[in-house]
Design a protein around this motif. Structure first.
Motif, mmCIF file in Angstrom:
data_model
loop_
_atom_site.group_PDB
_atom_site.id
_atom_site.type_symbol
_atom_site.label_atom_id
_atom_site.label_comp_id
_atom_site.label_asym_id
_atom_site.label_seq_id
_atom_site.Cartn_x
_atom_site.Cartn_y
_atom_site.Cartn_z
ATOM 1 N N THR A 5 43.922 42.201 38.342
ATOM 2 C CA THR A 5 42.692 42.713 38.946
ATOM 3 C C THR A 5 42.984 43.363 40.294
ATOM 4 O O THR A 5 42.469 44.452 40.592
ATOM 5 C CB THR A 5 41.676 41.570 39.133
ATOM 6 O OG1 THR A 5 41.507 40.885 37.904
ATOM 7 C CG2 THR A 5 40.346 42.099 39.597
ATOM 8 N N ILE A 6 43.794 42.725 41.098
ATOM 9 C CA ILE A 6 44.142 43.283 42.407
ATOM 10 C C ILE A 6 44.897 44.600 42.241
ATOM 11 O O ILE A 6 44.615 45.584 42.930
ATOM 12 C CB ILE A 6 44.967 42.262 43.225
ATOM 13 C CG1 ILE A 6 44.091 41.053 43.564
ATOM 14 C CG2 ILE A 6 45.526 42.898 44.490
ATOM 15 C CD1 ILE A 6 44.846 39.916 44.190
ATOM 16 N N THR A 7 45.834 44.642 41.315
ATOM 17 C CA THR A 7 46.596 45.861 41.050
ATOM 18 C C THR A 7 45.673 46.970 40.569
ATOM 19 O O THR A 7 45.802 48.128 40.995
ATOM 20 C CB THR A 7 47.693 45.585 40.009
ATOM 21 O OG1 THR A 7 48.493 44.495 40.450
ATOM 22 C CG2 THR A 7 48.565 46.807 39.796
ATOM 23 N N LEU A 8 44.744 46.636 39.712
ATOM 24 C CA LEU A 8 43.802 47.631 39.198
ATOM 25 C C LEU A 8 42.921 48.189 40.310
ATOM 26 O O LEU A 8 42.694 49.396 40.389
ATOM 27 C CB LEU A 8 42.942 47.006 38.095
ATOM 28 C CG LEU A 8 41.990 47.947 37.360
ATOM 29 C CD1 LEU A 8 42.791 49.014 36.623
ATOM 30 C CD2 LEU A 8 41.122 47.171 36.392
ATOM 31 N N ILE A 9 42.453 47.338 41.193
ATOM 32 C CA ILE A 9 41.618 47.784 42.319
ATOM 33 C C ILE A 9 42.413 48.718 43.234
ATOM 34 O O ILE A 9 41.913 49.768 43.649
ATOM 35 C CB ILE A 9 41.061 46.571 43.094
ATOM 36 C CG1 ILE A 9 40.022 45.836 42.246
ATOM 37 C CG2 ILE A 9 40.461 46.997 44.428
ATOM 38 C CD1 ILE A 9 39.563 44.514 42.817
ATOM 39 N N LEU A 10 43.645 48.341 43.545
ATOM 40 C CA LEU A 10 44.482 49.188 44.403
ATOM 41 C C LEU A 10 44.776 50.537 43.753
ATOM 42 O O LEU A 10 44.774 51.583 44.424
ATOM 43 C CB LEU A 10 45.782 48.457 44.753
ATOM 44 C CG LEU A 10 45.638 47.254 45.686
ATOM 45 C CD1 LEU A 10 46.975 46.569 45.873
ATOM 46 C CD2 LEU A 10 45.056 47.684 47.012
ATOM 47 N N LEU A 11 45.010 50.541 42.451
ATOM 48 C CA LEU A 11 45.247 51.800 41.741
ATOM 49 C C LEU A 11 44.000 52.681 41.731
ATOM 50 O O LEU A 11 44.096 53.907 41.877
ATOM 51 C CB LEU A 11 45.717 51.526 40.309
ATOM 52 C CG LEU A 11 47.165 51.074 40.170
ATOM 53 C CD1 LEU A 11 47.474 50.694 38.731
ATOM 54 C CD2 LEU A 11 48.110 52.165 40.644
ATOM 55 N N LEU A 12 42.836 52.092 41.599
ATOM 56 C CA LEU A 12 41.592 52.860 41.631
ATOM 57 C C LEU A 12 41.353 53.467 43.020
ATOM 58 O O LEU A 12 40.916 54.611 43.143
ATOM 59 C CB LEU A 12 40.409 51.985 41.226
ATOM 60 C CG LEU A 12 40.309 51.661 39.728
ATOM 61 C CD1 LEU A 12 39.199 50.653 39.478
ATOM 62 C CD2 LEU A 12 40.067 52.932 38.939
ATOM 63 N N ILE A 13 41.649 52.702 44.058
ATOM 64 C CA ILE A 13 41.508 53.229 45.425
ATOM 65 C C ILE A 13 42.466 54.388 45.642
ATOM 66 O O ILE A 13 42.097 55.432 46.188
ATOM 67 C CB ILE A 13 41.728 52.101 46.460
ATOM 68 C CG1 ILE A 13 40.576 51.101 46.397
ATOM 69 C CG2 ILE A 13 41.877 52.676 47.869
ATOM 70 C CD1 ILE A 13 40.810 49.846 47.209
ATOM 71 N N ALA A 14 43.720 54.244 45.205
ATOM 72 C CA ALA A 14 44.711 55.307 45.362
ATOM 73 C C ALA A 14 44.320 56.547 44.554
ATOM 74 O O ALA A 14 44.463 57.679 45.026
ATOM 75 C CB ALA A 14 46.086 54.810 44.936
ATOM 76 N N ALA A 15 43.809 56.336 43.348
ATOM 77 C CA ALA A 15 43.386 57.467 42.524
ATOM 78 C C ALA A 15 42.193 58.185 43.144
ATOM 79 O O ALA A 15 42.117 59.421 43.111
ATOM 80 C CB ALA A 15 43.043 56.990 41.114
ATOM 81 N N THR A 16 41.269 57.429 43.729
ATOM 82 C CA THR A 16 40.109 58.037 44.397
ATOM 83 C C THR A 16 40.559 58.885 45.577
ATOM 84 O O THR A 16 40.095 60.006 45.772
ATOM 85 C CB THR A 16 39.127 56.949 44.865
ATOM 86 O OG1 THR A 16 38.734 56.169 43.742
ATOM 87 C CG2 THR A 16 37.903 57.558 45.526
ATOM 88 N N TYR A 17 41.479 58.342 46.379
ATOM 89 C CA TYR A 17 41.988 59.082 47.537
ATOM 90 C C TYR A 17 42.732 60.333 47.095
ATOM 91 O O TYR A 17 42.555 61.406 47.672
ATOM 92 C CB TYR A 17 42.896 58.183 48.373
ATOM 93 C CG TYR A 17 43.414 58.880 49.595
ATOM 94 C CD1 TYR A 17 42.615 59.030 50.718
ATOM 95 C CD2 TYR A 17 44.701 59.414 49.635
ATOM 96 C CE1 TYR A 17 43.065 59.681 51.849
ATOM 97 C CE2 TYR A 17 45.164 60.072 50.748
ATOM 98 C CZ TYR A 17 44.353 60.202 51.851
ATOM 99 O OH TYR A 17 44.808 60.855 52.945
ATOM 100 N N ALA A 18 43.561 60.224 46.051
ATOM 101 C CA ALA A 18 44.313 61.384 45.561
ATOM 102 C C ALA A 18 43.368 62.455 45.028
ATOM 103 O O ALA A 18 43.574 63.650 45.260
ATOM 104 C CB ALA A 18 45.301 60.950 44.480
#
Length: 90
Positions: A5-18
């Motif tokens: 879950t933590i990894t998924l949240i971090l990936l979503l934040i990074a994808a949003t920023y990108a």
């Protein structure tokens, strides 16, 4: 929370920023500034054109100054200039 879950949240934040960065550069918008609270509307184009015109104006000024320096160097290194300088010293 699990590691997944933590990894998924971090990936979503990074994808949003990108994605926001891509939209900013591709369409000259202010999405990242809007996300940071620095802009009221992300749909107003940024002042990229103004920066580019200032940058090109600066490049033109630098080019003109380099040409002037080259002319001055030619004048100073000329043998006739040295002769005039010596005559003026007398």
């Amino acid at each position: 929370m699990t590691t997944f879950t933590i990894t998924l949240i971090l990936l979503l934040i990074a994808a949003t920023y990108a994605t926001a960065h891509y939209i900013d550069t591709k369409f000259s918008m202010q999405v990242i500034n809007w996300m940071n609270g620095e802009s009221h509307s992300p749909f107003k184009p940024s002042n990229v054109d103004q920066k580019m015109s200032t940058n090109s104006r600066s490049k033109e000024d630098i080019h003109a100054l380099k040409e002037r320096i080259q002319v001055l160097e030619k004048i100073v290194t000329e043998p006739a200039y040295e002769l005039n300088k010596k005559l003026n010293q007398l």
